[in-house]
Design a protein around this motif. Structure first.
Motif, PDB file in Angstrom:
ATOM      1  N   LYS A   1       1.338  -4.879  13.824  1.00 26.45           N
ATOM      2  CA  LYS A   1       0.804  -3.511  13.860  1.00 26.45           C
ATOM      3  C   LYS A   1      -0.095  -3.192  12.670  1.00 26.45           C
ATOM      4  N   THR A   2      -0.388  -4.190  11.846  1.00 26.61           N
ATOM      5  CA  THR A   2      -1.160  -3.944  10.629  1.00 26.61           C
ATOM      6  C   THR A   2      -2.518  -3.307  10.925  1.00 26.61           C
ATOM      7  N   ALA A   3      -3.282  -3.928  11.816  1.00 26.63           N
ATOM      8  CA  ALA A   3      -4.621  -3.408  12.120  1.00 26.63           C
ATOM      9  C   ALA A   3      -4.541  -2.010  12.716  1.00 26.63           C
ATOM     10  N   SER A   4      -3.607  -1.785  13.636  1.00 29.40           N
ATOM     11  CA  SER A   4      -3.460  -0.459  14.251  1.00 29.40           C
ATOM     12  C   SER A   4      -3.136   0.593  13.205  1.00 29.40           C
ATOM     13  N   ALA A   5      -2.279   0.232  12.246  1.00 29.70           N
ATOM     14  CA  ALA A   5      -1.888   1.183  11.213  1.00 29.70           C
ATOM     15  C   ALA A   5      -3.051   1.526  10.290  1.00 29.70           C
ATOM     16  N   LEU A   6      -3.791   0.523   9.860  1.00 31.73           N
ATOM     17  CA  LEU A   6      -4.895   0.767   8.931  1.00 31.73           C
ATOM     18  C   LEU A   6      -6.047   1.498   9.614  1.00 31.73           C
ATOM     19  N   LEU A   7      -6.367   1.101  10.833  1.00 30.83           N
ATOM     20  CA  LEU A   7      -7.426   1.805  11.554  1.00 30.83           C
ATOM     21  C   LEU A   7      -6.996   3.232  11.886  1.00 30.83           C
ATOM     22  N   GLY A   8      -5.721   3.407  12.242  1.00 33.33           N
ATOM     23  CA  GLY A   8      -5.213   4.748  12.511  1.00 33.33           C
ATOM     24  C   GLY A   8      -5.238   5.618  11.275  1.00 33.33           C
ATOM     25  N   LEU A   9      -4.910   5.033  10.128  1.00 32.32           N
ATOM     26  CA  LEU A   9      -4.946   5.776   8.865  1.00 32.32           C
ATOM     27  C   LEU A   9      -6.379   6.207   8.547  1.00 32.32           C
ATOM     28  N   LYS A  10      -7.316   5.302   8.703  1.00 29.68           N
ATOM     29  CA  LYS A  10      -8.731   5.637   8.454  1.00 29.68           C
ATOM     30  C   LYS A  10      -9.170   6.771   9.371  1.00 29.68           C
ATOM     31  N   GLN A  11      -8.825   6.678  10.644  1.00 29.05           N
ATOM     32  CA  GLN A  11      -9.218   7.706  11.598  1.00 29.05           C
ATOM     33  C   GLN A  11      -8.564   9.039  11.269  1.00 29.05           C
ATOM     34  N   LEU A  12      -7.305   9.003  10.874  1.00 27.27           N
ATOM     35  CA  LEU A  12      -6.586  10.221  10.506  1.00 27.27           C
ATOM     36  C   LEU A  12      -7.260  10.935   9.335  1.00 27.27           C
ATOM     37  N   ILE A  13      -7.597  10.167   8.313  1.00 29.14           N
ATOM     38  CA  ILE A  13      -8.247  10.747   7.130  1.00 29.14           C
ATOM     39  C   ILE A  13      -9.586  11.374   7.504  1.00 29.14           C
ATOM     40  N   GLU A  14     -10.346  10.686   8.345  1.00 31.60           N
ATOM     41  CA  GLU A  14     -11.657  11.206   8.755  1.00 31.60           C
ATOM     42  C   GLU A  14     -11.507  12.440   9.635  1.00 31.60           C
ATOM     43  N   ASP A  15     -10.587  12.384  10.596  1.00 26.96           N
ATOM     44  CA  ASP A  15     -10.428  13.502  11.531  1.00 26.96           C
ATOM     45  C   ASP A  15      -9.936  14.760  10.834  1.00 26.96           C
ATOM     46  N   LYS A  16      -9.009  14.599   9.901  1.00 26.64           N
ATOM     47  CA  LYS A  16      -8.430  15.759   9.223  1.00 26.64           C
ATOM     48  C   LYS A  16      -9.209  16.164   7.974  1.00 26.64           C
ATOM     49  N   GLY A  17     -10.157  15.336   7.550  1.00 27.66           N
ATOM     50  CA  GLY A  17     -10.941  15.655   6.358  1.00 27.66           C
ATOM     51  C   GLY A  17     -10.122  15.630   5.079  1.00 27.66           C
ATOM     52  N   TYR A  18      -9.122  14.757   5.023  1.00 29.53           N
ATOM     53  CA  TYR A  18      -8.288  14.679   3.822  1.00 29.53           C
ATOM     54  C   TYR A  18      -9.050  14.007   2.685  1.00 29.53           C
ATOM     55  N   ASN A  19      -9.016  14.633   1.505  1.00 29.26           N
ATOM     56  CA  ASN A  19      -9.580  14.029   0.299  1.00 29.26           C
ATOM     57  C   ASN A  19      -8.441  13.321  -0.428  1.00 29.26           C
ATOM     58  N   VAL A  20      -8.267  12.054  -0.115  1.00 27.63           N
ATOM     59  CA  VAL A  20      -7.089  11.334  -0.597  1.00 27.63           C
ATOM     60  C   VAL A  20      -7.472  10.327  -1.667  1.00 27.63           C
ATOM     61  N   HIS A  21      -6.503   9.995  -2.492  1.00 21.33           N
ATOM     62  CA  HIS A  21      -6.761   9.149  -3.643  1.00 21.33           C
ATOM     63  C   HIS A  21      -6.735   7.662  -3.295  1.00 21.33           C
ATOM     64  N   HIS A  22      -7.526   6.925  -3.986  1.00 23.19           N
ATOM     65  CA  HIS A  22      -7.617   5.468  -3.917  1.00 23.19           C
ATOM     66  C   HIS A  22      -6.543   4.889  -4.842  1.00 23.19           C
ATOM     67  N   PRO A  23      -5.920   3.772  -4.537  1.00 21.94           N
ATOM     68  CA  PRO A  23      -6.125   2.930  -3.368  1.00 21.94           C
ATOM     69  C   PRO A  23      -5.048   3.156  -2.312  1.00 21.94           C
ATOM     70  N   VAL A  24      -5.191   2.463  -1.184  1.00 26.00           N
ATOM     71  CA  VAL A  24      -4.103   2.278  -0.232  1.00 26.00           C
ATOM     72  C   VAL A  24      -3.543   0.889  -0.497  1.00 26.00           C
ATOM     73  N   ASP A  25      -2.253   0.819  -0.789  1.00 29.59           N
ATOM     74  CA  ASP A  25      -1.627  -0.471  -1.102  1.00 29.59           C
ATOM     75  C   ASP A  25      -1.212  -1.179   0.183  1.00 29.59           C
ATOM     76  N   VAL A  26      -1.557  -2.451   0.288  1.00 34.40           N
ATOM     77  CA  VAL A  26      -1.173  -3.266   1.439  1.00 34.40           C
ATOM     78  C   VAL A  26      -0.600  -4.578   0.912  1.00 34.40           C
ATOM     79  N   ARG A  27       0.592  -4.912   1.359  1.00 32.07           N
ATOM     80  CA  ARG A  27       1.212  -6.184   0.969  1.00 32.07           C
ATOM     81  C   ARG A  27       2.032  -6.704   2.142  1.00 32.07           C
ATOM     82  N   PHE A  28       2.384  -7.973   2.067  1.00 29.59           N
ATOM     83  CA  PHE A  28       3.041  -8.624   3.195  1.00 29.59           C
ATOM     84  C   PHE A  28       4.301  -9.348   2.729  1.00 29.59           C
ATOM     85  N   SER A  29       5.242  -9.477   3.648  1.00 29.90           N
ATOM     86  CA  SER A  29       6.447 -10.252   3.349  1.00 29.90           C
ATOM     87  C   SER A  29       6.938 -10.921   4.627  1.00 29.90           C
TER      88      SER A  29
END
Length: 201
Positions: free
Chosen positions: A74-102
């Motif tokens: 679900k990694t791609a769906s989550a990251l693309l969904g997050l990007k779309q959410l930020i754009e749709d809602k106009g959120y001014n959010v701080h950098h970075p988004v942390d991504v790690r794997f296990s």
């Protein structure tokens, strides 16, 4: 390196002051993010180090943090969904988004139990102790990641209770039975654990 990294002699200043200014003018946040990206994250870096050296970081700015463990698929769906959410809602959010794997692991209430996992974390800084609105953004991210089968980080902000969490942990009921056996009087319970485990003292 990033806004949490200590300033060194001769280095570019950390964007603490810019974050403080942006707390009064949130529209500046995207510009600050672009500066941080260009200054600190403009080149790929590859390291092989022991985990404590690779993941340890001194946090010098207070911050709010939400992090979810999602199925690797679900990694791609989550990251693309997050990007779309930020754009749709106009959120001014701080950098970075942390991504790690296990890899998958075995503890019953581990966020990575039984599956390869991608952890995605979002932050909102509190420069100089000034609180920044974050809850609408975090609640929307929480809904997005939960719907993708995510499990929230136990020690960070989330909005889930036992009724939500039971469905994403296959050994949930087994854990509660064991917990009751080992702590029948609720000595090790607190308000947070009562909420997320759905048990009383």
């Amino acid at each position: 390196m990033g806004p949490n990294t200590p300033r060194r002699a001769g280095s570019a200043p950390n964007p603490w002051l810019a974050l403080k200014v942006a707390s009064y003018r949130p529209s500046l946040v995207p510009t600050i993010n672009q500066y941080i990206q260009k200054k600190f994250f403009n080149k790929p870096i590859s390291r092989v180090v022991p985990s404590p050296d690779g993941f340890r970081q001194t946090i010098l700015i207070k911050q709010h943090v939400l992090e979810y463990a999602l199925p690797l698929s679900k990694t791609a769906s989550a990251l693309l969904g997050l990007k779309q959410l930020i754009e749709d809602k106009g959120y001014n959010v701080h950098h970075p988004v942390d991504v790690r794997f296990s890899g998958a692991d075995e503890p019953w209430l581990s966020p990575a139990h039984g599956r390869k996992t991608c952890y995605i974390g979002v932050i909102m800084y509190r420069p100089f102790g000034k609180d920044i609105p974050y809850e609408d953004y975090f609640r929307d991210v929480d809904v997005l990641f939960y719907k993708l089968g995510g499990r929230p980080h136990w020690g960070k902000i989330h909005y889930r209770d036992a009724s939500d969490l039971r469905s994403v942990y296959p050994y949930w009921n087994d854990f509660l039975k064991l917990r009751d056996q080992l702590d029948p009087n609720g000595v090790f319970l607190n308000d947070y654990l009562q909420l997320v485990l759905g048990v009383g003292r």
